[in-house]
Scaffold this motif. Structure first.
Motif, PDB file in Angstrom:
ATOM      1  N   ARG A   1       3.244  -9.468   6.639  1.00  0.00           N
ATOM      2  CA  ARG A   1       3.752  -8.596   5.580  1.00  0.00           C
ATOM      3  C   ARG A   1       3.108  -8.850   4.221  1.00  0.00           C
ATOM      4  O   ARG A   1       3.775  -9.204   3.237  1.00  0.00           O
TER       5      ARG A   1
ATOM      6  N   ASP B   1       2.099  -6.527   2.412  1.00  0.00           N
ATOM      7  CA  ASP B   1       2.646  -5.501   1.520  1.00  0.00           C
ATOM      8  C   ASP B   1       3.860  -6.030   0.757  1.00  0.00           C
ATOM      9  O   ASP B   1       3.987  -5.802  -0.449  1.00  0.00           O
TER      10      ASP B   1
ATOM     11  N   ASP C   1       6.795   2.727  13.090  1.00  0.00           N
ATOM     12  CA  ASP C   1       5.374   2.940  12.812  1.00  0.00           C
ATOM     13  C   ASP C   1       5.137   4.213  12.006  1.00  0.00           C
ATOM     14  O   ASP C   1       4.189   4.303  11.250  1.00  0.00           O
TER      15      ASP C   1
ATOM     16  N   ARG D   1       2.325   3.661   9.064  1.00  0.00           N
ATOM     17  CA  ARG D   1       1.665   2.382   8.828  1.00  0.00           C
ATOM     18  C   ARG D   1       0.188   2.484   9.175  1.00  0.00           C
ATOM     19  O   ARG D   1      -0.237   3.339   9.959  1.00  0.00           O
TER      20      ARG D   1
END
Length: 347
Positions: free
Chosen positions: A11, A13, A242, A331
């Motif tokens: 992660r 992000d 997703d 994603r």
């Protein structure tokens, strides 16, 4: 302000969201990542990065405390289901050294991680959960009484990442799925995340067929409801969303508010809710900052900024708590060069 994100895994992000929030608030500080895998991509992105013991290791919490003390950590945000029970157990001790812990208390964690008790828990504030059975015998009796019918879903009561989840279309499938789920629990960290024996940690549920939604429910450090972010799931990959569309459906917002106000949890809860065309049913509740939040962040929300404000005792801005509805999001993968020297160990 130094913020510790644990089990950051892939992660990057999330690491960036918190770094941006510190910068936007003109607050000096570091985002510290921690993960048991030395080649976790996120360990390349933090301002300080640590390879820590797995949450099943007896030294896990000791390491968390050492990092918090070494860096004067003021805020801890866990990102993985399996570590939350241990962090929640030590929440008061962490708060005593000045750490604001954005995870529910142990009592709430235990309640929401046991899918076998959802109907009892949620019924008290008029939120639905599927028909559920704890034993093979109970499920077989319900089938004989025409209370439910196949297909049924068999899974761990405190599951994570779709481990041990099987759909059963007949009695033979159901019995096999039960034994398979027991073995999957024994072979995974799920066995460490509950006091129950693997054989007592299985649930058999009615399958709800229809639209699937993900709800993020955010409360402040005193358990007061602040916000909810809803996404209609369009595609899944590896147990995670997703592709999705952001929505602000009135009925789902009402469910989220009921859950946030009645559970009075600290920080984040993520719930999966299915709609069969007539009613909404809560299928799963995870007491942590879910990976799906990234979609809502792109759609305008800013919970990292809210977490920083709450940690500092400041007011939370309304626009941080709102996502724009009707945005389709997906994603994508990115490549990170792994430098193992960036993932230090606590000494």
């Amino acid at each position: 302000m130094n913020i510790l994100l644990t089990s950051t895994a892939r992660r990057i992000d999330f690491v960036n969201f918190f770094q941006d929030a510190l910068n936007d608030a003109n607050i000096e500080g570091k985002i510290i990542t921690a993960d048991p895998e030395k080649n976790a991509p996120s360990l390349q992105a933090g301002d300080e990065n640590y390879v820590i013991p797995h949450q099943t290791d007896s030294n896990y919490m000791e390491t968390i405390f050492e990092i918090c003390k070494k860096h004067n950590v003021q805020c801890l945000v866990p990102l993985n289901d399996w570590e939350v029970p241990k962090i929640a157990t030590h929440k008061e001790s962490l708060e005593e050294i000045g750490v604001s812990v954005f995870t529910p208390d142990s009592e709430i964690v235990d309640k929401v991680r046991d899918k076998g008790k959802y109907r009892e828990l949620l019924k008290s504030f008029n939120v639905n959960a599927p028909l559920s059975y704890i034993t093979i015998e109970d499920a077989e009796q319900a089938l004989e009484n025409n209370e439910v019918s196949f297909p049924l879903i068999v899974k761990p009561r405190n599951g994570s990442a779709s481990i041990g989840v099987e759909i059963a279309n007949n009695l033979e499938d159901m019995r096999f799925a039960y034994q398979h789920a027991v073995q999957m629990i024994k072979d995974s960290p799920l066995d460490d995340a509950t006091y129950k024996k693997p054989e007592d940690n299985i649930i058999i549920q009615d399958v709800i067929d229809g639209d699937k939604f993900s709800l993020d429910i955010f409360n402040d450090l005193n358990g007061n409801y602040l916000a909810c972010f809803i996404r209609r799931q369009l595609a899944m990959r590896g147990g995670d969303v997703d592709r999705c569309t952001t929505v602000n459906t009135t009925e789902l917002l009402d469910i989220a508010r009921k859950m946030g106000e009645n559970l009075s949890h600290t920080g984040y809860l993520n719930a999966d809710v299915y709609f069969d065309g007539n009613n909404y049913y809560v299928i799963d509740i995870n007491p942590r900052f879910g990976g799906g939040y990234a979609f809502s962040h792109v759609a305008g929300a800013n919970i990292p900024a809210a977490i920083i404000a709450l940690t500092n005792g400041n007011k939370v801005k309304e626009d941080w708590l709102i996502q724009t509805a009707g945005i389709e999001l997906a994603r994508h993968d990115m490549i990170v060069k792994i430098d193992e020297q960036k993932g230090q160990k606590i000494s």
